[in-house]
Structures are given as structure tokens and as C-alpha cells.
Design a protein around this motif. Sequence first.
Motif, PDB file in Angstrom:
ATOM      1  N   SER A   1     121.910  71.421  32.497  1.00  0.00           N
ATOM      2  CA  SER A   1     121.620  72.669  31.810  1.00  0.00           C
ATOM      3  C   SER A   1     120.119  72.928  31.884  1.00  0.00           C
ATOM      4  CB  SER A   1     122.074  72.585  30.350  1.00  0.00           C
ATOM      5  OG  SER A   1     121.393  71.533  29.682  1.00  0.00           O
ATOM      6  N   LEU A   2     119.702  74.130  31.516  1.00  0.00           N
ATOM      7  CA  LEU A   2     118.294  74.484  31.625  1.00  0.00           C
ATOM      8  C   LEU A   2     117.410  73.555  30.800  1.00  0.00           C
ATOM      9  CD1 LEU A   2     116.179  76.403  32.759  1.00  0.00           C
ATOM     10  CD2 LEU A   2     116.600  77.917  30.811  1.00  0.00           C
TER      11      LEU A   2
ATOM     12  N   TRP B   1     110.375  78.213  40.728  1.00  0.00           N
ATOM     13  CA  TRP B   1     111.689  78.617  40.263  1.00  0.00           C
ATOM     14  C   TRP B   1     112.540  77.376  40.019  1.00  0.00           C
ATOM     15  CZ3 TRP B   1     113.521  83.951  40.515  1.00  0.00           C
ATOM     16  CH2 TRP B   1     112.545  84.848  40.954  1.00  0.00           C
ATOM     17  N   VAL B   2     113.467  77.474  39.085  1.00  0.00           N
ATOM     18  CA  VAL B   2     114.414  76.389  38.845  1.00  0.00           C
ATOM     19  C   VAL B   2     115.820  76.971  38.745  1.00  0.00           C
ATOM     20  CG1 VAL B   2     112.748  74.889  37.677  1.00  0.00           C
ATOM     21  CG2 VAL B   2     114.118  76.478  36.328  1.00  0.00           C
ATOM     22  N   ILE B   3     116.786  76.174  39.193  1.00  0.00           N
ATOM     23  CA  ILE B   3     118.198  76.562  39.140  1.00  0.00           C
ATOM     24  C   ILE B   3     118.932  75.509  38.333  1.00  0.00           C
ATOM     25  CG2 ILE B   3     120.296  76.833  40.518  1.00  0.00           C
ATOM     26  CD1 ILE B   3     118.354  77.885  42.762  1.00  0.00           C
TER      27      ILE B   3
ATOM     28  N   ALA C   1     124.424  78.737  37.825  1.00  0.00           N
ATOM     29  CA  ALA C   1     124.715  79.755  36.816  1.00  0.00           C
ATOM     30  C   ALA C   1     123.449  80.316  36.180  1.00  0.00           C
ATOM     31  CB  ALA C   1     125.623  79.185  35.731  1.00  0.00           C
ATOM     32  N   ILE C   2     122.356  79.563  36.239  1.00  0.00           N
ATOM     33  CA  ILE C   2     121.103  79.990  35.617  1.00  0.00           C
ATOM     34  C   ILE C   2     119.969  79.863  36.623  1.00  0.00           C
ATOM     35  CG2 ILE C   2     119.427  79.541  33.779  1.00  0.00           C
ATOM     36  CD1 ILE C   2     121.738  78.226  32.220  1.00  0.00           C
ATOM     37  N   THR C   3     119.211  80.919  36.784  1.00  0.00           N
ATOM     38  CA  THR C   3     117.990  80.895  37.587  1.00  0.00           C
ATOM     39  C   THR C   3     116.847  81.349  36.693  1.00  0.00           C
ATOM     40  OG1 THR C   3     119.203  81.441  39.609  1.00  0.00           O
ATOM     41  CG2 THR C   3     116.817  81.734  39.639  1.00  0.00           C
ATOM     42  N   ALA C   4     115.795  80.545  36.647  1.00  0.00           N
ATOM     43  CA  ALA C   4     114.646  80.871  35.809  1.00  0.00           C
ATOM     44  C   ALA C   4     113.364  80.717  36.616  1.00  0.00           C
ATOM     45  CB  ALA C   4     114.601  79.972  34.573  1.00  0.00           C
ATOM     46  N   ARG C   5     112.369  81.482  36.241  1.00  0.00           N
ATOM     47  CA  ARG C   5     111.050  81.393  36.876  1.00  0.00           C
ATOM     48  C   ARG C   5     110.090  80.777  35.873  1.00  0.00           C
ATOM     49  NH1 ARG C   5     107.091  85.001  36.691  1.00  0.00           N
ATOM     50  NH2 ARG C   5     108.526  86.596  35.900  1.00  0.00           N
TER      51      ARG C   5
END
Length: 284
Positions: free
Chosen positions: A55-56, A72-74, A79-83
Motif C-alpha cells: 500500500s502507499l 513517482w511511486v506506484i 491501483a495508486i500512482t503518486a508523485r
Amino acid sequence: MSHQDTLQSRTMLAALDIDGTLARSGMTQIAPTVKAAVARFRADGHHVVLASGRSLVGVLPIATELDLTDEWVIASNGAITARLDSRVPRGYELEDVRNFDPGPVVRLARTMLPGVRVGAERVGCGYDVTHLFPTGQLNGAQQTVPADLLGERSTTRLVLRGPGVGRLVDPVRAAGLTALLAEPDWVDVTAPGLSKATALEKVRANLGVDPARTVAIGDGENDLEMLRWAARGVAMGHASKMVRAAADEVTGTLDQHGAAAALDALDSGTTSGSGVALSSPRTM
């Protein structure tokens, strides 16, 4: 071609799995050899994207360990992409979040396996769970809620844990969702058509990296699509035969710091690094 365009054409994107590739499962400590290789790779102008089933809240400590503040992280298997952005209070901005209705899966699981543990991710926090999971199995805080309530809230990732949960994979897939048997007693469920690869392709396009300049390093079955997506897929030496067969190359094991070897090989243009040879190399 301008100097900037020339630099961009040489830029690589390395997608790195976490558990079994950078760190031991559930841990946050990364070997200094691997940390140094990541730092060198980025110092030469390349991108590192963490791509994990975690999970994030489980990915962020690894980003901190690697001093990633603007990459960036996945998370949650795509299901989740964050910068990452050190300028904002929480240290990241959500770029893409794919939710689904877990209700049908929760009802199916509890009908077929009444004793199954169910966890639904709450992005950036932890999980709502029907029963508490043992310490270390889920990242973030756990909040116990009735199964009916858990099934009413959309989520990015549903975890099914217990003996015999493998029986749920085919019915969940038949319902149109993505189901992955992560362990014999662990199934991850996400929205339809998701994988690390689907998220990585969007990140690649956003960064403007040439598809031919992509590499992925992983060791698990949830890395299969990612290894095939990359122009150069690298399997860890301890990976299963199926995962190694999906890759273009095999590097050293986690204990041999295989990820460092692979990154150093890419950056130097050779086929070995950190003293560990890569088998079946393919030049980028």
C-alpha cells in the motif's frame, strides 16, 4: 537536436519492485550497496520509480530510505500512482487512484470461506479489516469494522487472507476484477485491468522517456507484466522459474545485492555490476 533533447533521449526509467528486490518482505532497511547504486543512477539523470504491491503507506518509507523526494511511486499493484513532492505537507500528491466496489467480493469470500480475513485499503492511512491481521502483514493502521460496512466502501485494494483463499481467484476474475495469488493463503484484489505495467506506462509517457529506455527489476509473480513491459526486464536470482523466464536477464539474489548489480550495469553500459554477472544480457 538540442542539448536538452539529447539528454532526454538518453534518460532511462528504472522500475523497481520492493519486497524481495530492494528489501526483505515487510522491512524498510535497504543495503548500503543498493542505496548507493540507486543514488548513482539518479545522479546520472535517470528516473527511479518504485512499483510495489505494498500500500502507499508501505511504499513511502522505502522512498525516504532511498532519498527519493521528486520521483513517482506506484503502490497496490498499480491501483495508486503518486508523485513525490517534498514541498507539500504529506510529501506526495496523488496522481491516479483506481477504486472498485468490494461488496461482491467480500460477500463471495465470506460465503465460500467464512473464516477469511478481509482488509480494504484506506489510501494513505492503512486498512479497514474484518479481523486484525498479525503485526507486519499490512502497512499502516488497522481499523476493525463489520464486514457489511467494509463491503460498502470503495477501495483501491482488497486483501483476502486465510487457508484455501486460492479458490477465490477464478471467481473474482470471472467477475471482472484483477485477482493475484500473492501467497498460498493471500489474494490481492484490485480494479479491472490493473497491473504495475499499466501504471508504469502512464508514468513513462508523462516523463517522456523512450519506451526503449525502460528497465524493470523484480522477483514476484506480480512483477510479470512489469518485466514484459520493460525494454529490459531483469529478474532477481532467487525468483521463481516462471518469473525468470519472463525476464530478459537474471541478476543476483537479494543477499547478493542483485538490484545494485543491474542498475550499475545499465548506467555503465556493461553487463555486470557490483561483482554479480547478469545472464542473457540485452543491450539498451
